[in-house]
Design an enzyme around this catalytic site. Sequence first.
Site, PDB file in Angstrom:
ATOM      1  N   LYS A 293      45.721  57.509  42.322  1.00  0.00           N
ATOM      2  CA  LYS A 293      45.984  56.858  41.037  1.00  0.00           C
ATOM      3  C   LYS A 293      47.204  57.484  40.379  1.00  0.00           C
ATOM      4  O   LYS A 293      47.501  58.658  40.634  1.00  0.00           O
ATOM      5  CB  LYS A 293      44.772  57.086  40.108  1.00  0.00           C
ATOM      6  CG  LYS A 293      43.539  56.286  40.447  1.00  0.00           C
ATOM      7  CD  LYS A 293      42.431  56.584  39.441  1.00  0.00           C
ATOM      8  CE  LYS A 293      41.160  55.813  39.769  1.00  0.00           C
ATOM      9  NZ  LYS A 293      41.273  54.359  39.582  1.00  0.00           N
ATOM     10  N   ARG A 367      32.347  50.717  45.380  1.00  0.00           N
ATOM     11  CA  ARG A 367      31.589  49.689  46.103  1.00  0.00           C
ATOM     12  C   ARG A 367      31.084  50.232  47.439  1.00  0.00           C
ATOM     13  O   ARG A 367      30.070  49.770  47.956  1.00  0.00           O
ATOM     14  CB  ARG A 367      32.442  48.424  46.266  1.00  0.00           C
ATOM     15  CG  ARG A 367      33.678  48.618  47.073  1.00  0.00           C
ATOM     16  CD  ARG A 367      34.705  47.513  46.841  1.00  0.00           C
ATOM     17  NE  ARG A 367      35.423  47.675  45.578  1.00  0.00           N
ATOM     18  CZ  ARG A 367      36.354  46.826  45.135  1.00  0.00           C
ATOM     19  NH1 ARG A 367      36.657  45.757  45.825  1.00  0.00           N
ATOM     20  NH2 ARG A 367      36.960  47.045  43.984  1.00  0.00           N
TER      21      ARG A 367
HETATM   22  N1  BES Z   1      36.782  53.895  38.941  1.00  0.00           N
HETATM   23  C1  BES Z   1      37.678  52.846  39.145  1.00  0.00           C
HETATM   24  C2  BES Z   1      37.527  51.697  38.162  1.00  0.00           C
HETATM   25  C3  BES Z   1      37.849  51.987  36.722  1.00  0.00           C
HETATM   26  C4  BES Z   1      39.058  51.612  36.209  1.00  0.00           C
HETATM   27  C5  BES Z   1      36.908  52.541  35.893  1.00  0.00           C
HETATM   28  C6  BES Z   1      39.343  51.829  34.879  1.00  0.00           C
HETATM   29  C7  BES Z   1      37.190  52.757  34.568  1.00  0.00           C
HETATM   30  C8  BES Z   1      38.402  52.390  34.064  1.00  0.00           C
HETATM   31  C9  BES Z   1      37.527  52.253  40.558  1.00  0.00           C
HETATM   32  O1  BES Z   1      37.063  53.119  41.515  1.00  0.00           O
HETATM   33  C10 BES Z   1      38.863  51.763  40.975  1.00  0.00           C
HETATM   34  O2  BES Z   1      39.746  52.552  41.027  1.00  0.00           O
HETATM   35  N2  BES Z   1      38.960  50.486  41.238  1.00  0.00           N
HETATM   36  C11 BES Z   1      40.197  49.883  41.596  1.00  0.00           C
HETATM   37  C12 BES Z   1      39.923  48.854  42.656  1.00  0.00           C
HETATM   38  C13 BES Z   1      41.161  48.329  43.320  1.00  0.00           C
HETATM   39  C14 BES Z   1      41.788  49.394  44.180  1.00  0.00           C
HETATM   40  C15 BES Z   1      40.789  47.144  44.155  1.00  0.00           C
HETATM   41  C16 BES Z   1      40.811  49.253  40.360  1.00  0.00           C
HETATM   42  O3  BES Z   1      40.066  48.727  39.536  1.00  0.00           O
HETATM   43  O4  BES Z   1      42.025  49.315  40.212  1.00  0.00           O
HETATM   44 ZN    ZN Z   2      38.595  54.231  42.478  1.00  0.00          ZN
END
Ligand code: BES
Ligand code: ZN
Length: 515
Positions: A293, A367
Amino acid sequence: MHTELVFQDPSSLAVPLLAIFAVDIATAKDAPPMPALLTTSDVISKAAARFLASGEFKAGSNETLLLHAPAGLKAERLLIVGLGRAKSLDIDDVRKAAGTAVRCAKPRGLRSLAIAFPEDHALSDEHLENLPYLLTARALVEGAELADFDPDTYQSDRKDKSIQTLTVVAKDVEKTTKAEIQQGFEEGLILAGAQNFTRSLVNEPGNILTPTELGKRAAAMCAENGLKCEVHSTAKLHELKMGAFWAVAKGSAEPPALIVITYEPANLPATGSPVLGLVGKGITFDTGGISIKPADGMEKMKYDMAGAAAMIGAMRAIAQLKPAIKVISVVCSAENMPDGKAYKPGDVVTAMSGKTIEIINTDAEGRLVLADGLHYAKQLGATHLIDAATLTGACVVALGMINAGLFSNDEATCDHFQKALSTSGEKFWRLPCTDDYRDLIKSQIADIMNTGGSRWGGAITAAMFLKEFVGDTPWIHLDIAGCAWLEEQKPWLPKGPTGIAVRSIVEWIRSFGVG
Ligand code: BES
Ligand code: ZN
Ligand code: ZN
């Protein structure tokens, strides 16, 4: 906070602060506000009369008016808290206003306060049919207890301003009414206690609350509340062939935790009765892994275990409320890290169910752990599944931070859950996960991919992925990414962890008609 319920005239209570509710009884759309106190006490009405007549206070939602040395009252201060228009009043207004009273008292250094139970018959016309005694008492206590929480435990110069004593004061009423208020009061303490426990877990930093530590805290809570708890780690993941969960966990020096909590009612329900499976995403820190990230805001990813914390909190409430239904919670906890041993985009992993998954993005890790958690909960006997997860940023884009996402493969189960929301006061908005979205996760080389080919409908893609692992079992998926952490404080709540989903899940469990 010590919380007590007394039945006496609120005006005769000697406390530093007595809070009382007011509504705006004006009915026409543009009519000037007509504030009215929800009390039958002449002394209180008299003490406030001059201020109410001044027109300064309009009884708007969570508007406050503080009076010192109110004439004729034993209390040192009288705080009037607005509930908004009487016409549209509901118990969530009471929940918030009780919180507002507590959060008015805290910065003033007042360590004890009383809140007067709203007396609907104080109004001549029947405005308040939405305020049944039990649910009103419950919401009032919940609001007050939740407002006492502050996320500042790691500040070394922290001045503990928590409330020491809260008195809920209701005028002496009939026995049956008293019993309803008493029950609501007790349930409110249990529900808010569970939600605050969840919030305290979510508030912990990732270096302290590792998966192992989450397991320890869950086990300690279970020991205190008479719940069965097993905390497993790497060996069990291998034994159960949880290839999806392990793929996420293996990039971290911190071992994963598979936490299984079981509640069994004293009188075993008949065979064939429903068994509820509560599955939580417990990523104690989400760096994104190899698909790392951006640095900006990454510190927030300590709350990526809010789904797990909600399920552990819900189990705490269930242990205390004792509904006549079996409930199993499966929490999958790991840290998502980039490392020489971490899983990579392009990898293919095999989930416990036997399905193969092509990894496209290692940041879509929630997931994966849930896939194995849901499958395992079914294997343990769950007939109905519910999961909670801070799963997608896309859900926050779609719904903002007011409503959390709700998905389901079963109308009756979803209806059930949506009914529970009117009591819990929490907001979930249903999004689709019908089979026409399934193509989004089709893979060229494995059964499915862990993200969609495009970024559109990202919350739905994630739900579709989970759906692959629940089969025909009725299932609810709660995407709480936007609602698990409050970015701006409210008059009734501090910023920080919210404990979303605990109350709704508990209400849903109880609504199986048995508790
Ligand atoms: N933990 C995150 C989702 C999240 C985002 C929680 C913002 C709280 C606030 C999750 O694991 C994630 O990173 N999801 C990705 C999925 C994508 C790579 C398909 C996302 O939402 O960007
Ligand atoms: Zn994630
Ligand atoms: Zn995550």
